[in-house]
Structures are given as structure tokens and as C-alpha cells.
Design a protein around this motif. Structure first.
Motif, PDB file in Angstrom:
ATOM      1  N   MET A 125      22.475 -12.403 116.832  1.00  0.00           N
ATOM      2  CA  MET A 125      21.388 -12.188 117.782  1.00  0.00           C
ATOM      3  C   MET A 125      21.973 -11.527 119.019  1.00  0.00           C
ATOM      4  O   MET A 125      22.775 -12.126 119.740  1.00  0.00           O
ATOM      5  N   PHE A 126      21.609 -10.287 119.216  1.00  0.00           N
ATOM      6  CA  PHE A 126      22.049  -9.566 120.402  1.00  0.00           C
ATOM      7  C   PHE A 126      20.788  -9.351 121.248  1.00  0.00           C
ATOM      8  O   PHE A 126      20.062 -10.302 121.488  1.00  0.00           O
ATOM      9  N   THR A 127      20.529  -8.147 121.730  1.00  0.00           N
ATOM     10  CA  THR A 127      19.207  -7.896 122.298  1.00  0.00           C
ATOM     11  C   THR A 127      18.168  -8.087 121.205  1.00  0.00           C
ATOM     12  O   THR A 127      17.088  -8.639 121.428  1.00  0.00           O
ATOM     13  N   ASN A 128      18.494  -7.642 120.017  1.00  0.00           N
ATOM     14  CA  ASN A 128      17.645  -7.806 118.837  1.00  0.00           C
ATOM     15  C   ASN A 128      18.411  -8.589 117.770  1.00  0.00           C
ATOM     16  O   ASN A 128      19.619  -8.788 117.883  1.00  0.00           O
TER      17      ASN A 128
ATOM     18  N   CYS B   8      13.141  -6.350 116.389  1.00  0.00           N
ATOM     19  CA  CYS B   8      13.142  -6.083 117.822  1.00  0.00           C
ATOM     20  C   CYS B   8      12.621  -7.270 118.622  1.00  0.00           C
ATOM     21  O   CYS B   8      11.642  -7.915 118.234  1.00  0.00           O
ATOM     22  N   ARG B   9      13.256  -7.519 119.726  1.00  0.00           N
ATOM     23  CA  ARG B   9      12.790  -8.545 120.661  1.00  0.00           C
ATOM     24  C   ARG B   9      11.445  -8.103 121.246  1.00  0.00           C
ATOM     25  O   ARG B   9      11.277  -6.937 121.618  1.00  0.00           O
ATOM     26  N   PRO B  10      10.470  -9.000 121.346  1.00  0.00           N
ATOM     27  CA  PRO B  10       9.172  -8.633 121.939  1.00  0.00           C
ATOM     28  C   PRO B  10       9.340  -8.074 123.348  1.00  0.00           C
ATOM     29  O   PRO B  10      10.105  -8.601 124.153  1.00  0.00           O
ATOM     30  N   GLY B  11       8.648  -6.983 123.629  1.00  0.00           N
ATOM     31  CA  GLY B  11       8.722  -6.360 124.942  1.00  0.00           C
ATOM     32  C   GLY B  11       9.896  -5.422 125.115  1.00  0.00           C
ATOM     33  O   GLY B  11      10.001  -4.740 126.145  1.00  0.00           O
ATOM     34  N   TRP B  12      10.777  -5.364 124.103  1.00  0.00           N
ATOM     35  CA  TRP B  12      11.940  -4.479 124.189  1.00  0.00           C
ATOM     36  C   TRP B  12      11.556  -3.088 123.717  1.00  0.00           C
ATOM     37  O   TRP B  12      11.332  -2.865 122.541  1.00  0.00           O
ATOM     38  N   ARG B  13      11.407  -2.175 124.622  1.00  0.00           N
ATOM     39  CA  ARG B  13      11.061  -0.791 124.337  1.00  0.00           C
ATOM     40  C   ARG B  13       9.647  -0.676 123.758  1.00  0.00           C
ATOM     41  O   ARG B  13       9.077  -1.619 123.230  1.00  0.00           O
TER      42      ARG B  13
ATOM     43  N   ARG C 274       6.789  -9.235 115.013  1.00  0.00           N
ATOM     44  CA  ARG C 274       7.971  -8.492 115.456  1.00  0.00           C
ATOM     45  C   ARG C 274       8.000  -7.117 114.802  1.00  0.00           C
ATOM     46  O   ARG C 274       7.692  -6.972 113.616  1.00  0.00           O
ATOM     47  N   ARG C 275       8.415  -6.132 115.575  1.00  0.00           N
ATOM     48  CA  ARG C 275       8.616  -4.788 115.028  1.00  0.00           C
ATOM     49  C   ARG C 275       9.991  -4.722 114.373  1.00  0.00           C
ATOM     50  O   ARG C 275      10.978  -5.158 114.954  1.00  0.00           O
ATOM     51  N   CYS C 276      10.017  -4.176 113.179  1.00  0.00           N
ATOM     52  CA  CYS C 276      11.254  -4.135 112.384  1.00  0.00           C
ATOM     53  C   CYS C 276      11.521  -2.703 111.922  1.00  0.00           C
ATOM     54  O   CYS C 276      10.588  -1.930 111.689  1.00  0.00           O
ATOM     55  N   ALA C 277      12.795  -2.380 111.792  1.00  0.00           N
ATOM     56  CA  ALA C 277      13.194  -1.060 111.299  1.00  0.00           C
ATOM     57  C   ALA C 277      14.449  -1.208 110.461  1.00  0.00           C
ATOM     58  O   ALA C 277      15.293  -2.068 110.731  1.00  0.00           O
ATOM     59  N   ILE C 278      14.564  -0.359 109.460  1.00  0.00           N
ATOM     60  CA  ILE C 278      15.729  -0.359 108.576  1.00  0.00           C
ATOM     61  C   ILE C 278      16.417   0.994 108.659  1.00  0.00           C
ATOM     62  O   ILE C 278      15.767   2.043 108.644  1.00  0.00           O
TER      63      ILE C 278
ATOM     64  N   ILE D 115      23.024   1.362 137.042  1.00  0.00           N
ATOM     65  CA  ILE D 115      24.001   0.360 136.609  1.00  0.00           C
ATOM     66  C   ILE D 115      23.358  -0.572 135.593  1.00  0.00           C
ATOM     67  O   ILE D 115      23.944  -0.918 134.570  1.00  0.00           O
ATOM     68  N   LEU D 116      22.121  -0.985 135.867  1.00  0.00           N
ATOM     69  CA  LEU D 116      21.353  -1.838 134.960  1.00  0.00           C
ATOM     70  C   LEU D 116      20.208  -0.997 134.428  1.00  0.00           C
ATOM     71  O   LEU D 116      19.301  -0.626 135.179  1.00  0.00           O
ATOM     72  N   ALA D 117      20.250  -0.676 133.134  1.00  0.00           N
ATOM     73  CA  ALA D 117      19.353   0.333 132.576  1.00  0.00           C
ATOM     74  C   ALA D 117      18.075  -0.230 131.993  1.00  0.00           C
ATOM     75  O   ALA D 117      17.256   0.521 131.481  1.00  0.00           O
ATOM     76  N   ARG D 118      17.874  -1.546 132.013  1.00  0.00           N
ATOM     77  CA  ARG D 118      16.705  -2.113 131.361  1.00  0.00           C
ATOM     78  C   ARG D 118      15.743  -2.778 132.343  1.00  0.00           C
ATOM     79  O   ARG D 118      14.969  -3.644 131.974  1.00  0.00           O
ATOM     80  N   GLY D 119      15.812  -2.379 133.609  1.00  0.00           N
ATOM     81  CA  GLY D 119      14.875  -2.908 134.575  1.00  0.00           C
ATOM     82  C   GLY D 119      15.277  -4.239 135.189  1.00  0.00           C
ATOM     83  O   GLY D 119      14.497  -4.848 135.925  1.00  0.00           O
ATOM     84  N   GLU D 120      16.516  -4.712 134.910  1.00  0.00           N
ATOM     85  CA  GLU D 120      16.949  -5.967 135.486  1.00  0.00           C
ATOM     86  C   GLU D 120      17.120  -5.824 137.004  1.00  0.00           C
ATOM     87  O   GLU D 120      17.397  -4.745 137.511  1.00  0.00           O
TER      88      GLU D 120
END
Length: 202
Positions: free
Chosen positions: A63-66, A84-89, A136-140, A189-194
Motif C-alpha cells: 500500500m503506497f499512495t495506491n 487508486c486511492r479515492p480522490g487521487w487524481r 475504486r478506480r482500477c487499471a492494469i 516541493i509538495l506536488a499533491r496540494g499538501e
């Protein structure tokens, strides 16, 4: 091609109604990482119903971001399934990513992961499972063998990394994106809105 953005393949979530005498399931957010992976394993299996793959085994890579699962088919092919984690992209972000990866596969020898389309031609599948609070959105994609370089940052490996980045820039300079394509910017520096708590005085 990637299909129409926002028109992903949806796998019906299983009925999570508890039968008489069953104990209530713990909230997903309260589970350990291992517990969350166990439930997301069911999401992965439901997502795989949308693909023409004869899966021999499925293994969690962590388990990372996703959440990432490694798949192996009966004929020995290996793939990566990303939940994909919900709300991620956004959906269009994910379709844009797949579009560029497909272009790299057609036009270069970089060897980037290649997105795999579901049975209906889409590259994003939406799936759910009991005990997971939202679909959850999934991709292979195809699996890229290798090992993390964080402990092997030798001059030779850094040279290869620079060469790879140069190839990506060269391809991007000639790539013609389709309408609606998004380009994510990594200019902070923080690319995901943190919140920047170190350098932002405000």
C-alpha cells in the motif's frame, strides 16, 4: 486508444448486507494496512472480471499512495493492477496517463508499462467489494521487472536514469496530445496540494 474519458467499466459491487447473527465489519479506515489490503484484494478480483485474463495468482506489492497487486496468468504473463486511492487524481488524469504510455509503446523503445484494456476497450475499471466504503478506480499495465534504486544510486545507475529522462523529454516534445489531455505539473516541493509547513510563512 483509451476510450472516452469518464466512461470507465463498472463492476457491480457485491451485496454487503449482513445476515442474521453476523458481527458488523470494522470500518475500513480503522484497519491496519494488512487488513485494508485483504479487503482490497476482493476489489482486485472484482475488477479482474472485466478483463480477458486467466489469472493464476495475485500478490500484493504493498500500500503506497495506491494499492498495487502483481498478477500472473496461466501462460506466465505478468501484470500490475493498481487500485487508486479515492480522490487521487481525476478520471481525465488517469486517461491522459494511459494515453501517453500507449504512445510510448507505439513510438519508442523506452519499455514503459503498457496499459491493458478491459473487455469493453476501456483502460479504467471501477470496482467495489464488501467492507470497502466506496468504489475504486482500477487499471492494469504490463509488469516491469526490477528493484528499487534507492539503495543502488551508483554513478552508472544515475547515468541510466538521466538517459531515460532525456528519452522521455524527447518523446514529449514530439507527442501530440488528444483533446482534453492533462499535463500534471511538478513545479512545487509538495506536488499533491499538501500544506507547506516548512517554507510557507502564511
Amino acid at each position: 486508444m483509451c476510450g472516452t474519458p469518464g466512461k470507465g467499466y463498472h463492476v457491480q459491487q457485491r451485496d454487503s448486507t449482513l445476515g442474521h447473527g453476523q458481527a458488523a465489519m470494522k470500518p475500513f479506515a480503522s484497519l491496519t494496512a494488512h487488513g485494508q489490503v485483504r479487503r482490497l484484494h476482493a476489489v482486485a478480483l472484482n475488477a479482474l472480471a472485466a478483463y480477458d485474463l486467466n489469472i493464476r495468482d495475485i500478490h500484493s506489492e504493498g500500500m503506497f499512495t495506491n494499492a498495487i497487486f502483481r498478477l500472473r496468468t496461466s501462460d506466465g504473463q505478468r501484470y500490475a493492477l493498481r487500485i487508486c486511492r479515492p480522490g487521487w487524481r481525476s478520471d481525465i488524469d488517469l486517461f491522459s496517463e494511459a494515453t501517453w504510455l500507449q504512445a510510448q509503446a507505439r513510438e519508442t523503445d523506452i519499455g514503459a508499462p503498457v496499459p491493458l484494456a478491459a473487455r469493453n476497450g476501456e483502460v479504467i475499471v471501477t470496482a467495489g467489494a464488501e467492507g470497502v466504503p466506496e468504489p475504486r478506480r482500477c487499471a492494469i499495465t504490463t509488469w516491469i521487472a526490477g528493484s528499487p534504486l534507492r539503495k543502488c544510486l551508483t554513478p552508472g545507475n544515475l547515468y541510466k536514469m538521466g538517459a531515460l529522462l532525456a528519452q522521455l523529454h524527447q518523446h514529449a516534445a514530439t507527442f501530440t496530445p488528444p483533446p482534453g489531455f492533462t499535463r500534471r505539473r511538478l513545479d512545487r516541493i509538495l506536488a499533491r496540494g499538501e500544506q507547506d509547513v516548512l517554507f510557507d510563512a502564511s
